[in-house]
Design a protein around this motif. Structure first.
Motif, PDB file in Angstrom:
ATOM      1  N   ARG A 119      -5.781 -16.702 -36.886  1.00  0.00           N
ATOM      2  CA  ARG A 119      -5.274 -18.083 -36.911  1.00  0.00           C
ATOM      3  C   ARG A 119      -3.800 -18.136 -36.507  1.00  0.00           C
ATOM      4  NH1 ARG A 119      -6.434 -20.152 -42.579  1.00  0.00           N
ATOM      5  NH2 ARG A 119      -5.292 -21.956 -41.821  1.00  0.00           N
ATOM      6  N   VAL A 120      -3.008 -17.171 -36.989  1.00  0.00           N
ATOM      7  CA  VAL A 120      -1.586 -17.134 -36.616  1.00  0.00           C
ATOM      8  C   VAL A 120      -1.452 -16.867 -35.125  1.00  0.00           C
ATOM      9  CG1 VAL A 120       0.602 -15.909 -36.949  1.00  0.00           C
ATOM     10  CG2 VAL A 120      -0.806 -16.494 -38.937  1.00  0.00           C
ATOM     11  N   CYS A 121      -2.208 -15.913 -34.598  1.00  0.00           N
ATOM     12  CA  CYS A 121      -2.182 -15.632 -33.155  1.00  0.00           C
ATOM     13  C   CYS A 121      -2.539 -16.883 -32.352  1.00  0.00           C
ATOM     14  CB  CYS A 121      -3.154 -14.495 -32.809  1.00  0.00           C
ATOM     15  SG  CYS A 121      -2.595 -12.880 -33.377  1.00  0.00           S
ATOM     16  N   GLY A 125      -0.413 -19.127 -29.675  1.00  0.00           N
ATOM     17  CA  GLY A 125      -0.944 -19.294 -28.344  1.00  0.00           C
ATOM     18  C   GLY A 125      -1.234 -17.976 -27.668  1.00  0.00           C
ATOM     19  N   ARG A 126      -1.485 -16.957 -28.448  1.00  0.00           N
ATOM     20  CA  ARG A 126      -1.785 -15.624 -27.926  1.00  0.00           C
ATOM     21  C   ARG A 126      -3.085 -15.124 -28.528  1.00  0.00           C
ATOM     22  NH1 ARG A 126       2.556 -13.325 -24.810  1.00  0.00           N
ATOM     23  NH2 ARG A 126       4.373 -14.576 -25.219  1.00  0.00           N
ATOM     24  N   PRO A 127      -3.831 -14.345 -27.785  1.00  0.00           N
ATOM     25  CA  PRO A 127      -5.071 -13.788 -28.348  1.00  0.00           C
ATOM     26  C   PRO A 127      -4.743 -12.767 -29.430  1.00  0.00           C
ATOM     27  CG  PRO A 127      -4.684 -12.889 -26.165  1.00  0.00           C
ATOM     28  CD  PRO A 127      -3.637 -13.954 -26.407  1.00  0.00           C
ATOM     29  N   GLY A 128      -5.622 -12.660 -30.418  1.00  0.00           N
ATOM     30  CA  GLY A 128      -5.449 -11.659 -31.465  1.00  0.00           C
ATOM     31  C   GLY A 128      -5.808 -10.284 -30.961  1.00  0.00           C
ATOM     32  N   ARG A 129      -5.654  -9.296 -31.832  1.00  0.00           N
ATOM     33  CA  ARG A 129      -5.983  -7.922 -31.469  1.00  0.00           C
ATOM     34  C   ARG A 129      -7.467  -7.702 -31.507  1.00  0.00           C
ATOM     35  NH1 ARG A 129      -3.182  -3.944 -35.165  1.00  0.00           N
ATOM     36  NH2 ARG A 129      -3.173  -5.480 -36.778  1.00  0.00           N
TER      37      ARG A 129
END
Length: 129
Positions: A119-121, A125-129
Motif C-alpha cells: 500500500r505504501v509503495c 507510485g512505485r511497484p512493490g518488491r
C-alpha cells in the motif's frame, strides 16, 4: 541567531536539551513537515545540512539527533514546522528517544506487513518488491 537566509532561520532555543541544540525553521508558515511544498522543504533541509555540519565541526559530538515532530501524538507542541538539531554525547541529559530493545512494535510479527508495504509503495507510485 546562528544562521538566516531568505527562507530559513536557525537559532538556539531558550531551553536547549544539550549544548549546541539548534532549531531550524522556515520563514513561511506551515504547520508541520507534511504541510510544506517540496521547494520549501528543500530550502529547510539545505539549512539543516549546513547548520548541522557546522555544529559537527565546532562541537565534535559523538552523534546528532535530527528531529521534526508532526502532530500532537508525535509530541509536537509548536505548530510551525521546525527541525531540532541535537548534538549528542553519552550520558547527556537528552536520554534515549526510542523504546527499550524488545519493547517496540515488531514488523516481522505483523502478518499484514507485506500488505502495508504494498500500500505504501502504491501511494508513492512505485511497484512493490
Amino acid at each position: 541567531m546562528v544562521y538566516e537566509d531568505a527562507h530559513t532561520l536557525a537559532f538556539f532555543p531558550l531551553a536547549p536539551a544539550t549544548r549546541g541544540h539548534t532549531l531550524v525553521v522556515p520563514r513561511a508558515h506551515s504547520a508541520d513537515l507534511w504541510a510544506m511544498d517540496e521547494t520549501a522543504a528543500q530550502h529547510l533541509f539545505r539549512t539543516v545540512l549546513l547548520v548541522g555540519g557546522a555544529l559537527r565541526a565546532v562541537l565534535r559530538p559523538d552523534g546528532m539527533n535530527v528531529i521534526s515532530s508532526a502532530g500532537a501524538a508525535a509530541s509536537q507542541s509548536v505548530f510551525h514546522t521546525h527541525v531540532h538539531l541535537v548534538p549528542r554525547r553519552p550520558g547527556d541529559p537528552m536520554g534515549p528517544i526510542w523504546p527499550p530493545k524488545g519493547a517496540g512494535f515488531r514488523d516481522e510479527d505483523d502478518p499484514a506487513a507485506d500488505a502495508l508495504a504494498a500500500r505504501v509503495c502504491a501511494a508513492i507510485g512505485r511497484p512493490g518488491r
